[in-house]
Design a protein around this motif. Structure first.
Motif, mmCIF file in Angstrom:
data_model
loop_
_atom_site.group_PDB
_atom_site.id
_atom_site.type_symbol
_atom_site.label_atom_id
_atom_site.label_comp_id
_atom_site.label_asym_id
_atom_site.label_seq_id
_atom_site.Cartn_x
_atom_site.Cartn_y
_atom_site.Cartn_z
ATOM 1 N N LEU A 195 37.166 33.311 40.611
ATOM 2 C CA LEU A 195 37.972 34.434 40.175
ATOM 3 C C LEU A 195 36.902 35.699 40.375
ATOM 4 N N ALA A 232 37.499 38.754 43.572
ATOM 5 C CA ALA A 232 37.320 40.012 43.349
ATOM 6 C C ALA A 232 36.333 40.916 44.105
ATOM 7 N N GLU A 283 46.107 36.997 41.923
ATOM 8 C CA GLU A 283 45.761 35.774 41.523
ATOM 9 C C GLU A 283 46.478 34.916 40.529
ATOM 10 N N ALA A 297 42.481 34.931 31.731
ATOM 11 C CA ALA A 297 43.254 36.051 31.763
ATOM 12 C C ALA A 297 44.026 36.440 33.093
ATOM 13 N N ILE A 298 44.675 35.526 33.617
ATOM 14 C CA ILE A 298 45.219 35.804 34.930
ATOM 15 C C ILE A 298 46.804 35.061 34.480
#
Lengths: 272, 244
Positions: free
Chosen positions: A156, A160, A175, A203-204
């Motif tokens: 991740l 980014a 994502e 946290a997605i």
């Protein structure tokens, strides 16, 4: 313009290729013109999962190096009309991939297809970076175990920073989290990380949850993407996943242990 | 393996490095005036004067001969350690060497004066591109800091609005504030500021360090894990205090 979706994970063996095949199949079944590309040059697997290994003549590397045309290398799926496969080369390695070559292929495909699904190799090296570089969306495949979650976290971070969208300052790659091999009973036992823990760390948004299922192994060995197996839990879970990818709201299933009904409790039957 | 054996037999190795260094830009060569100003500063910012190494820059002085020994003595009396001299005439260079100090040629570009005279001693920092969202040398990072990523505030405090995941590293010259779970490594006071601290909503850190004093996850009292905490240095010991 096609939407480019990369299926990636960092860690190997978590179900990237299975998921890429299942998602591509699901999209095609929903009427979307879809092509799935195997970026795992040297460790070609997608053709096996898709059941087209006997029909591979030319591959991704041949096209990049100008030895074959794109249309010669694309394999039409036997089961679904809208689905094409672009296999990887088994005899070469990832250095045979060039950024310009990949860009050119994607540019050509984007005119004819609705969705381009890129099956990324494991790791964070060249092959994986090229597979994600042009992506609009990413499906990050994660198993409910700490090492897989950490590798997904690493991926991740790369999504980014090491993608065309990031480098051009465009809207970031969208994502999605796809949890595979989830076994609610083992989660309850504490053998596996639970859904909430994984989501808290990564946290997605959760795109889907695929239960650990015999149907997946069976599908792989038969070369029929599990999405076709509509009786199986995994098949249904992938169908749900595809619906969510298309923007539909579908409730989450298979994330809790099956509550035994009164009858099965009395007679000790039912699914375990 | 042979490589390891070689390394073991070596007494040392040379490493290139860029260290942050305070430059004391002298505008007067009079040791008495320097003493007066230092005494004033010592009362204002005692934390700064902790055997802090300084480079004496005499570029702005137009005097071929300096009472370098007396200036150094004044500095040491105020807990500043002169380590080198920058600029000046040949006699200045010779006397610096005689005093066991290094000598640097004058800077060609004008140094950035970050703090005006009267606040604190003029400090020059290693050249660094201003990080985005910089506030007085500090930095705010929004979003999760993920495994393999490093976010640093080389000149001030670092605020992370999000979590720091395992395998990630956050560093700051000042304090580190994490409005989320801290699962990775957090290093505050990386230039030696003993007053820096680490604050987080949920402690699971792999490593906590303030001014080089560190604790590993293993060393942390398990009762503090998962708590909202403040990490401070007291008597060169890291202390972790629960905020809830």
């Amino acid at each position: 313009m096609a939407k480019i979706i990369v299926v990636t994970s960092g860690k190997g063996g978590v179900g990237k290729t299975t998921s890429a095949a299942a998602i591509a199949t699901g999209l095609a079944l929903r009427g979307k013109k879809t092509v799935v590309i195997d970026f795992d040059v040297g460790l070609r697997n997608l053709d096996l999962i898709m059941g087209c290994e006997r029909r591979v003549v030319y591959d991704l590397v041949n096209v990049i190096q100008g030895e074959a045309g794109l249309n010669q290398a694309l394999i039409r799926d036997k089961r679904v009309d809208n689905l094409h496969i672009l296999p990887a080369s088994q005899t070469r390695d990832k250095d045979a991939l060039t950024q310009e070559g990949v860009e050119k292929i994607l540019e050509t495909l984007t005119k004819d297809f609705d969705y381009i699904v890129c099956d990324s190799p494991a790791g964070i090296e060249r092959g994986a970076q090229l597979a994600m570089y042009y992506a609009d969306e990413a499906v990050v495949v994660t198993n409910p175990e700490v090492s897989s979650v950490r590798d997904s976290d690493r991926i991740l971070g790369l999504l980014a920073s090491k993608t065309r969208r990031a480098e051009n300052g465009q809207e970031p790659v969208k994502e999605h989290l796809l949890i595979t091999r989830y076994n609610p009973a083992r989660v309850d036992h504490g053998d596996m990380l639970n859904l909430d823990d994984i989501q808290e760390i990564l946290a997605i948004d959760l795109l889907g949850l695929i239960p650990e299922s015999e149907a997946v192994l069976r599908a792989s060995n038969q070369g029929i993407p599990v999405t076709h197996d509509n009786d199986s839990d995994a098949g249904q879970a992938y169908t749900d996943t595809v619906s969510r990818l298309l923007g539909e709201k579908v409730p989450l299933r298979f994330h809790e242990t099956q509550k035994k009904g009164l009858l099965s409790r009395m007679f000790g039957g039912g699914r375990r | 393996m042979s490589l390891n054996v070689d390394r073991a037999s070596m007494a040392f190795s040379f490493k290139g490095g860029m260290l942050p260094m305070t430059v004391m830009e002298l505008t007067s060569a009079d040791p008495e005036r320097i003493r007066e100003q230092l005494a004033g500063k010592l009362s204002q910012a005692p934390a700064f004067f902790q055997h802090t190494p300084v480079v004496l820059s005499v570029e702005k002085l137009d005097e071929p001969h300096l009472a370098l020994e007396r200036i150094c003595a004044v500095c040491r009396a105020h807990k500043l350690l002169p380590v080198a001299v920058r600029g000046g005439s040949d006699p200045v260079k010779q006397s610096a060497w005689a005093l066991g100090l290094g000598w640097f040629p004058p800077q060609e570009i004008k140094p950035r004066v970050l703090e005006s005279v009267g606040n604190e001693a003029p400090v020059e920092r290693v050249a660094d591109e201003a990080p985005p969202a910089a506030i007085k040398g500090g930095r705010i990072h929004r979003g999760t800091v993920r495994s393999g990523q490093q976010v640093s505030a080389p000149e001030g405090d670092l605020v992370v609005v999000g979590s720091v995941n395992a395998g990630a590293e956050v560093l700051a010259a000042g304090s580190v504030h994490v409005y989320g779970a801290l699962r990775g490594r957090a290093l505050a006071g990386i230039h030696g500021d003993h007053d820096a601290g680490i604050f987080c909503r949920e402690l699971h850190a792999e490593l906590l360090s303030v001014a080089g004093n560190y604790k590993r996850l293993e060393d942390i009292d398990p009762q503090l894990l998962g708590r909202s905490v403040e990490v401070q240095l007291s008597d060169d010991q890291l202390t972790i205090v629960s905020l809830t």
